[in-house]
Scaffold this motif. Structure first.
Motif, PDB file in Angstrom:
ATOM      1  N   PHE A 258       2.066  -9.427  21.683  1.00 49.26           N
ATOM      2  CA  PHE A 258       1.832  -8.395  20.674  1.00 49.26           C
ATOM      3  C   PHE A 258       2.299  -7.050  21.243  1.00 49.26           C
ATOM      4  CE2 PHE A 258      -1.378 -11.481  18.976  1.00 49.26           C
ATOM      5  CZ  PHE A 258      -0.769 -11.653  17.735  1.00 49.26           C
ATOM      6  N   ALA A 259       1.409  -6.058  21.362  1.00 50.12           N
ATOM      7  CA  ALA A 259       1.841  -4.719  21.795  1.00 50.12           C
ATOM      8  C   ALA A 259       2.127  -4.635  23.295  1.00 50.12           C
ATOM      9  CB  ALA A 259       0.786  -3.685  21.408  1.00 50.12           C
ATOM     10  N   ASP A 260       1.452  -5.471  24.095  1.00 47.80           N
ATOM     11  CA  ASP A 260       1.715  -5.555  25.541  1.00 47.80           C
ATOM     12  C   ASP A 260       1.563  -4.192  26.236  1.00 47.80           C
ATOM     13  OD1 ASP A 260       2.332  -6.719  27.956  1.00 47.80           O
ATOM     14  OD2 ASP A 260       4.511  -6.683  27.643  1.00 47.80           O
ATOM     15  N   LEU A 261       0.408  -3.577  26.061  1.00 50.22           N
ATOM     16  CA  LEU A 261       0.172  -2.240  26.607  1.00 50.22           C
ATOM     17  C   LEU A 261      -0.572  -2.246  27.939  1.00 50.22           C
ATOM     18  CD1 LEU A 261      -0.877  -0.343  23.338  1.00 50.22           C
ATOM     19  CD2 LEU A 261       1.374  -0.381  24.451  1.00 50.22           C
ATOM     20  N   SER A 262      -0.843  -3.402  28.490  1.00 53.03           N
ATOM     21  CA  SER A 262      -1.690  -3.458  29.690  1.00 53.03           C
ATOM     22  C   SER A 262      -1.055  -2.778  30.893  1.00 53.03           C
ATOM     23  CB  SER A 262      -2.002  -4.918  30.040  1.00 53.03           C
ATOM     24  OG  SER A 262      -0.817  -5.620  30.373  1.00 53.03           O
ATOM     25  N   ASP A 263       0.283  -2.672  30.891  1.00 53.72           N
ATOM     26  CA  ASP A 263       0.970  -2.037  32.016  1.00 53.72           C
ATOM     27  C   ASP A 263       1.405  -0.612  31.679  1.00 53.72           C
ATOM     28  OD1 ASP A 263       1.745  -2.191  34.652  1.00 53.72           O
ATOM     29  OD2 ASP A 263       3.787  -2.828  34.190  1.00 53.72           O
ATOM     30  N   ASN A 264       1.053  -0.151  30.470  1.00 53.77           N
ATOM     31  CA  ASN A 264       1.483   1.175  30.031  1.00 53.77           C
ATOM     32  C   ASN A 264       0.332   2.163  29.871  1.00 53.77           C
ATOM     33  OD1 ASN A 264       3.428  -0.952  28.285  1.00 53.77           O
ATOM     34  ND2 ASN A 264       4.500   0.644  29.413  1.00 53.77           N
ATOM     35  N   LEU A 265      -0.825   1.664  29.450  1.00 54.21           N
ATOM     36  CA  LEU A 265      -1.968   2.556  29.262  1.00 54.21           C
ATOM     37  C   LEU A 265      -2.613   2.904  30.595  1.00 54.21           C
ATOM     38  CD1 LEU A 265      -3.736   1.046  26.114  1.00 54.21           C
ATOM     39  CD2 LEU A 265      -2.113   2.936  26.231  1.00 54.21           C
ATOM     40  N   THR A 266      -3.221   4.061  30.646  1.00 53.80           N
ATOM     41  CA  THR A 266      -3.990   4.474  31.813  1.00 53.80           C
ATOM     42  C   THR A 266      -5.476   4.270  31.545  1.00 53.80           C
ATOM     43  OG1 THR A 266      -4.239   6.744  31.020  1.00 53.80           O
ATOM     44  CG2 THR A 266      -2.242   6.224  32.284  1.00 53.80           C
ATOM     45  N   VAL A 267      -6.286   4.563  32.533  1.00 52.61           N
ATOM     46  CA  VAL A 267      -7.734   4.478  32.335  1.00 52.61           C
ATOM     47  C   VAL A 267      -8.172   5.421  31.221  1.00 52.61           C
ATOM     48  CG1 VAL A 267      -9.983   4.910  33.396  1.00 52.61           C
ATOM     49  CG2 VAL A 267      -8.199   3.743  34.696  1.00 52.61           C
ATOM     50  N   VAL A 268      -7.597   6.615  31.198  1.00 48.63           N
ATOM     51  CA  VAL A 268      -7.971   7.608  30.181  1.00 48.63           C
ATOM     52  C   VAL A 268      -7.570   7.142  28.795  1.00 48.63           C
ATOM     53  CG1 VAL A 268      -7.548   9.941  29.329  1.00 48.63           C
ATOM     54  CG2 VAL A 268      -7.923   9.563  31.760  1.00 48.63           C
ATOM     55  N   THR A 269      -6.322   6.717  28.632  1.00 50.65           N
ATOM     56  CA  THR A 269      -5.864   6.315  27.303  1.00 50.65           C
ATOM     57  C   THR A 269      -6.547   5.029  26.839  1.00 50.65           C
ATOM     58  OG1 THR A 269      -3.932   5.265  28.343  1.00 50.65           O
ATOM     59  CG2 THR A 269      -3.654   7.495  27.446  1.00 50.65           C
ATOM     60  N   THR A 270      -6.892   4.170  27.769  1.00 50.52           N
ATOM     61  CA  THR A 270      -7.632   2.960  27.390  1.00 50.52           C
ATOM     62  C   THR A 270      -9.039   3.314  26.925  1.00 50.52           C
ATOM     63  OG1 THR A 270      -6.376   1.628  28.960  1.00 50.52           O
ATOM     64  CG2 THR A 270      -8.460   0.718  28.198  1.00 50.52           C
TER      65      THR A 270
END
Length: 394
Positions: A336-348
């Motif tokens: 799907f979006a595959d954001l696990s390597d792109n988001l930071t702690v803050v954005t998550t």
């Protein structure tokens, strides 16, 4: 349509207008904590500790400090307490309706089966860390605790609390493992293959960590502590003050380490600090529930713009919990979006807050139309029978 408010008198689910504010408000806020506690475990990094990437910015570290101190290891004990409290409410309504213990057990066993089945579906399709099945297993076995005397509930809860405080390497708060293929499968078929074993482990072993708050919830539910806070002011005040204070103190050794403020100690020390973080979180969960009950007494229902939207989430907690699982699957899964390597702690964390706020809007819209959540309708129909499935609340 038949009013759901009439269900209370015949042992069915409590009508939406008849529900006490305190427990629903606690469940509503609990789901914010659960969103913050679950989402960061999807993040990938070269170095992970306690589910947090260790190579983030100063702002990331500040958010880590807050989540590890006030949320991680505190949300799920609160969940367990409220789960046990809800079971006590169901048992009381069945008793007041003249139902015998055998009938009450059947209602609760059907409820446990529903949680196990839907927990399996959620784990396979959306979020492998789903705990619904674990609570289903806990309820299936915990039905017998309804018959226990208060002293037995408290003694067993204390013993399990002490056992969970023993040093060990099972605490997620100090784990160096990042998300594996079961959390981030490359495709749907890989998800099925990798998640069945994990789901079974969580379902069968997960209840061990929730028994203590579950039993305390049963004890508190018998006394209607959260529903009638005015009658339990001293208990709630002391529990809030002591529980939250001990929770913060017990969390700081780990949270300061995760945030990079102090150096990482040896493995042996982490095996002591991890369980300390977790068991102090049990007291923190109790403290949060007590604080929210006191707040509900203070503000009451007249401040509906503040309390009703959050309480509406609590009234539809199962639906809103599953919405979170869908968001995690869409946001983080590689296909799907595959954001696990792109988001930071803050954005998550911002994603988790936005997800919770989305469920607040959804739940409040359902509240304004006097509708239960779809999952609440299903579990009530499954537990109580077809006649409880009406969607009208007034």
């Amino acid at each position: 349509m038949t009013s759901l408010d009439s269900r209370t008198a015949d042992g069915g689910p409590t009508g939406l207008q008849a529900r006490a504010l305190g427990p629903d408000l606690a469940r509503g806020f609990m789901l914010l904590f659960i969103a913050l506690a679950n989402s960061h475990y999807f993040l990938q990094s070269s170095t992970i500790l306690g589910g947090f990437p260790q190579d983030g910015s100063t702002v990331d570290n500040a958010v880590i400090l807050l989540i590890a101190t006030f949320v991680d290891g505190r949300a799920f004990p609160l969940f367990g307490l409220l789960f046990g409290y809800g079971v006590a409410q169901i048992a009381r309504r069945q008793s007041e309706a003249g139902r015998d213990r055998k009938t009450t057990r059947r209602v609760l066993w059907r409820r446990s089966l529903f949680l196990i089945v839907f927990g399996f579906v959620d784990a396979m399709l959306f979020y492998v860390g789903d705990i619904l099945a674990a609570y289903g297993v806990l309820l299936f076995l915990g039905v017998w605790a309804i018959r226990w005397k208060d002293r037995a509930l408290l003694i067993v809860a204390l013993l399990l609390f002490a056992v969970n405080a023993l040093p060990g390497d099972s605490s997620m708060s100090t784990s160096a493992d990042g998300p594996d293929v079961s959390m981030l499968p490359p495709d749907l078929f890989a998800a099925f293959e990798g998640r069945i074993g994990i789901w079974a482990i969580i379902a069968l072993l997960g209840p061990i960590g929730f028994v203590c708050p579950f039993l305390i919830g049963l004890w508190a539910g018998r006394r209607r502590v959260l529903e009638q806070p005015a009658k339990h002011l001293r208990l709630l005040t002391w529990t809030a003050a002591v529980g939250i204070t001990v929770s913060i103190a017990g969390a700081l050794p780990v949270s300061l380490t995760l945030a990079g403020i102090v150096d990482k100690p040896s493995t042996d020390v982490l095996h002591v600090l991890g369980p300390l973080h977790d068991v102090s979180g049990v007291l923190g969960g109790f403290g949060y529930a007590s604080l929210i009950a006191l707040i509900s007494l203070r503000i009451g229902r007249e401040h509906g713009r503040i309390t009703q939207p959050v309480a509406a989430v609590g009234q539809r907690s199962l639906t809103c919990y599953l919405v979170q699982s869908v968001v995690w699957a869409v946001a983080f899964t590689p296909y799907f979006a595959d954001l696990s390597d792109n988001l930071t702690v803050v954005t998550t964390a911002l994603l988790a807050i936005a997800t919770w706020l989305g469920t607040v809007v959804l739940a409040y819209q359902l509240h304004l139309r006097s509708y239960r959540g779809p999952m609440e309708l299903l579990i009530r129909r499954f537990s109580y029978g077809r006649s409880s499935g009406s969607i009208s609340a007034v």
